[in-house]
Design an enzyme around this catalytic site. Sequence first.
Site, PDB file in Angstrom:
ATOM      1  N   SER A  42      21.853  20.365  29.930  1.00 58.70           N
ATOM      2  CA  SER A  42      21.512  19.288  30.753  1.00 58.70           C
ATOM      3  C   SER A  42      21.731  19.820  32.284  1.00 58.70           C
ATOM      4  O   SER A  42      22.196  20.655  32.764  1.00 58.70           O
ATOM      5  CB  SER A  42      22.648  18.299  30.629  1.00 58.70           C
ATOM      6  N   TYR A  79      30.823  14.732  30.542  1.00 57.60           N
ATOM      7  CA  TYR A  79      29.617  15.218  30.055  1.00 57.60           C
ATOM      8  C   TYR A  79      28.920  16.541  30.619  1.00 57.60           C
ATOM      9  O   TYR A  79      28.635  17.498  30.123  1.00 57.60           O
ATOM     10  CB  TYR A  79      28.430  14.047  30.521  1.00 57.60           C
TER      11      TYR A  79
END
Length: 261
Positions: free
Chosen positions: A143, A156
Amino acid sequence: MSLLLGKTAVITGAAHGIGLTIAQTFAREGARIAMGDIDLPALEREAAAIRQQYAVEVRAVACDVTSSAEVGHLIATAVEKLGGCDILVNNAAVALGGTITDMSEEDWQRVLNTNLTSAFRTIRAALPHMLAKGVGSIINMASTQAHRSWPHWTAYAAAKGGLLAMTTQLAGEFAARGIRVNALSPGAINTPMNERRMREEGPQLRERLSAMHAMERMGEPDEVAAAALFLASDAASFITGQDIKVDGGLCTLPRYHEPEQ
């Protein structure tokens, strides 16, 4: 086209969004597909549609990537029913926000278990089969949050950053034995998860998400799938240890900031 003809791909988180689009794209290119997801009804429905549209072998396998047993079953299904495991796409993930001071340890562990340790499980199960054939492509879905900082997403970011480190490590360790390991770092993509956020938070969210990209728009799942197809195919035969940012220029801008609600 048949860029993946004769190959078998295993894709986690394949019932929706990016994972589903990657499955559809790989099937279009002739791959046999083992689709894993916790949402079995949606998975079976989408697998049947892919099977009908592209006339390829597709297996829908209920798989919670936090379970070593279920991950093992997914890989075993690909090997025993579809002839092998040539491509592995680690796409399954959970998105839980929270500041590091307020986030519970339970939520922290859930994010790392689902987004990072899951890749350990799938690669541990798939790699011996790839090594036996002397060829394989592993694609880890990272990501842009592994590259940029913004509030409330420490867990995350940590998981995705760990996934990038794992990508580099494994690429170096197994390249000489025919295994390529790469990553993709998407920006904000028009997935069901983001569409749900827009319904909950209002249309201004799309404007904010679009504005953070140099291209001033969100990405589409098929744009991420195209990059995954390249990495999975022989066109990327001399590429390993790389992270391709499919981010519309997000990481080229000075910083990302999403205003507080």
